[in-house]
Motif scaffolding. Structure first.
Motif, mmCIF file in Angstrom:
data_model
loop_
_atom_site.group_PDB
_atom_site.id
_atom_site.type_symbol
_atom_site.label_atom_id
_atom_site.label_comp_id
_atom_site.label_asym_id
_atom_site.label_seq_id
_atom_site.Cartn_x
_atom_site.Cartn_y
_atom_site.Cartn_z
ATOM 1 N N LYS A 12 9.101 2.069 -1.376
ATOM 2 C CA LYS A 12 9.566 2.387 -0.021
ATOM 3 C C LYS A 12 10.087 1.132 0.676
ATOM 4 C CE LYS A 12 6.423 6.307 0.629
ATOM 5 N NZ LYS A 12 5.243 6.812 1.379
ATOM 6 N N VAL A 13 9.323 0.026 0.528
ATOM 7 C CA VAL A 13 9.746 -1.248 1.137
ATOM 8 C C VAL A 13 11.078 -1.685 0.542
ATOM 9 C CG1 VAL A 13 9.171 -3.690 1.436
ATOM 10 C CG2 VAL A 13 7.381 -1.956 1.643
ATOM 11 N N ALA A 50 3.480 -5.844 6.173
ATOM 12 C CA ALA A 50 4.869 -5.716 5.723
ATOM 13 C C ALA A 50 5.316 -6.982 5.005
ATOM 14 C CB ALA A 50 5.778 -5.435 6.916
ATOM 15 N N ALA A 51 4.951 -8.137 5.553
ATOM 16 C CA ALA A 51 5.326 -9.411 4.942
ATOM 17 C C ALA A 51 4.697 -9.558 3.559
ATOM 18 C CB ALA A 51 4.907 -10.563 5.847
ATOM 19 N N LYS A 52 3.440 -9.133 3.418
ATOM 20 C CA LYS A 52 2.764 -9.207 2.121
ATOM 21 C C LYS A 52 3.485 -8.368 1.077
ATOM 22 C CE LYS A 52 -1.692 -8.759 1.923
ATOM 23 N NZ LYS A 52 -3.061 -8.260 2.199
ATOM 24 N N ARG A 53 3.932 -7.190 1.470
ATOM 25 C CA ARG A 53 4.630 -6.312 0.521
ATOM 26 C C ARG A 53 5.996 -6.866 0.145
ATOM 27 N NH1 ARG A 53 2.935 -0.269 2.826
ATOM 28 N NH2 ARG A 53 0.696 -0.726 2.942
ATOM 29 N N LEU A 75 7.366 2.013 8.216
ATOM 30 C CA LEU A 75 6.161 2.450 7.515
ATOM 31 C C LEU A 75 4.941 2.514 8.422
ATOM 32 C CD1 LEU A 75 6.530 0.515 4.126
ATOM 33 C CD2 LEU A 75 7.316 2.817 4.723
ATOM 34 N N LYS A 76 5.152 2.100 9.703
ATOM 35 C CA LYS A 76 4.055 2.119 10.677
ATOM 36 C C LYS A 76 2.845 1.304 10.194
ATOM 37 C CE LYS A 76 5.261 6.514 12.886
ATOM 38 N NZ LYS A 76 6.654 6.468 12.440
#
Length: 208
Positions: free
Chosen positions: A17-18, A48-51, A41-42
């Motif tokens: 998704k990311v 988010a940064a980790k992903r 993605l809420k």
């Protein structure tokens, strides 16, 4: 920013998704992409940064510095060398613990903790950064394990060498030797990383 290879099929659903969000966004700055992933993605921005960084480790996305340091001096004082300054800070804190602060509780416990890190991790970590300067060559767990293992090999070797010198195996020569070894190896790693970084900038410029 986004790339595609066979690794994509093995990704977890959240990373796919990311990746999809990044691909749709095109080449944007990292802060904007992080905010977009967080919003879509809420999830929190640090998640988010980790992903995004996990996608980078898989080789699916890449970060391009708009104003990269082109000299060793600029590179040395840039965020690319944060790890080096953390090592230098750790050595400095250990110096403070040994020679400035009193050897009584609670400072003695901090000395034990930092001293263990200094002996069991830092020398090997600097050597690993020198031997494997590319971030994707080893996982963080592998770097940790190899850092401890190499430290356990380097420290006795330093002690053996000091044993045949006029200084002997005492606190001052041991601390000085390990400090110089750690900083020296880390400095060599900085130079190797910079040469790889320069090559990467050149390749990116050729592709444009």
């Amino acid at each position: 920013m986004a790339k595609h290879n066979s690794t994509y099929n093995s990704l977890e659903e959240d990373l796919k998704k990311v990746y999809s969000i990044i691909k749709q966004s095109g080449e944007r700055d990292l802060e904007w992409i992080t905010s977009k992933v967080s919003e879509k993605l809420k999830i929190k921005k640090y998640e988010a940064a980790k992903r995004i960084y996990r996608l980078r480790e898989h080789g699916l996305v890449d970060f391009i510095d708009q104003d990269p340091p082109r000299t060793l001096q600029r590179y040395f004082f840039s965020t690319y060398c944060t790890w080096f300054w953390l090592i230098a800070l750790a050595v400095f804190l250990i110096f403070i613990m040994i020679y400035v602060l009193p050897g009584s509780p609670p400072f003695i416990y901090l000395r034990y903790i930092l001293g263990s890190i200094f002996v069991l991790y830092l020398p090997g970590s600097s050597l690993i950064e020198l031997l494997y300067p590319k971030s994707g060559e080893l996982s963080q767990l592998e770097r940790l394990a190899l850092s401890i293992g190499l430290s356990l090999a380097l420290v006795p070797l330093v002690g053996l060498i000091l044993n045949y010198t006029p200084w002997g195996i005492r606190l001052d020569p041991v601390f000085t030797s390990l400090s110089l070894l750690t900083i020296g190896l880390a400095g060599g790693a900085v130079y190797r990383k910079f040469t790889i970084f320069k090559l990467r900038i050149y390749e990116e410029r050729e592709l444009k």
